[in-house]
Design an enzyme around this catalytic site. Structure first.
Site, PDB file in Angstrom:
ATOM      1  N   HIS A  22      99.206  59.332  29.609  1.00 49.62           N
ATOM      2  CA  HIS A  22      98.133  59.168  28.823  1.00 49.62           C
ATOM      3  C   HIS A  22      98.193  59.936  27.693  1.00 49.62           C
ATOM      4  O   HIS A  22      98.533  61.295  27.438  1.00 49.62           O
ATOM      5  CB  HIS A  22      97.096  59.767  29.859  1.00 49.62           C
ATOM      6  N   ASP A  64      93.204  54.198  25.337  1.00 50.03           N
ATOM      7  CA  ASP A  64      92.680  55.569  25.564  1.00 50.03           C
ATOM      8  C   ASP A  64      91.132  55.546  25.455  1.00 50.03           C
ATOM      9  O   ASP A  64      90.635  54.972  24.268  1.00 50.03           O
ATOM     10  CB  ASP A  64      93.265  56.686  24.667  1.00 50.03           C
ATOM     11  N   TYR A 109     103.936  55.346   8.945  1.00 48.41           N
ATOM     12  CA  TYR A 109     105.155  55.513   9.185  1.00 48.41           C
ATOM     13  C   TYR A 109     105.535  56.955  10.005  1.00 48.41           C
ATOM     14  O   TYR A 109     106.284  56.998  10.946  1.00 48.41           O
ATOM     15  CB  TYR A 109     106.110  55.615   7.809  1.00 48.41           C
TER      16      TYR A 109
END
Length: 139
Positions: A22, A64, A109
């Site tokens: 998670h 989530d 990035y």
């Protein structure tokens, strides 16, 4: 062979998704993304679009629910308000399940480098990059 598992989910990718906890993040990126340079774990899905790969991943990975924004795409350099076709499709796939935001190219990035894994697709459309934050699996 498994029942009801999208065939795009390779054994390596399924293992990675299962190993994630998670709050861990996974980046699904286009063919131009510097995957090898940035990945802790790199999984290749050559010949598959970023949208196909993301749809397959989200068939087994919950997003989530405990963060405001569990999905991030890369914004267009110099045109943050633009929504490239690949990003529009990614947002449609996420739909009502979660909020989606954009990250500036180098911020994307940097965040991808911290991801549990990077899935490099064969996507040729520019800005076909997304980061997904894994949620809790509720049984």
């Amino acid at each position: 062979m498994l029942i009801n598992i999208d065939p795009l989910l390779s054994p390596d990718l399924l293992h990675t998704l299962r190993a994630m906890g998670h709050g861990d993040e996974i980046a699904v990126v286009d063919a131009n993304f510097p995957g090898t340079t940035n990945a802790q774990r790199l999984i290749r899905l050559d010949g598959i679009s970023v949208t196909e790969a993301t749809k397959a991943i989200l068939s087994v990975l919950p997003l989530d629910e405990f963060v405001d924004v569990p999905v991030h795409t890369m914004e267009v350099v110099g045109k943050a308000e633009d929504v490239p076709p690949a990003v529009a499709e990614l947002r449609a796939i996420v739909g009502d399940r979660a909020q989606c935001s954009t990250l500036e190219r180098f911020a994307f990035y940097a965040r991808a480098r911290e991801c549990f894994a990077i899935v490099q697709t064969g996507e040729t459309r520019l800005y076909g990059n997304v980061i997904l934050k894994k949620g809790v699996v509720r049984l």
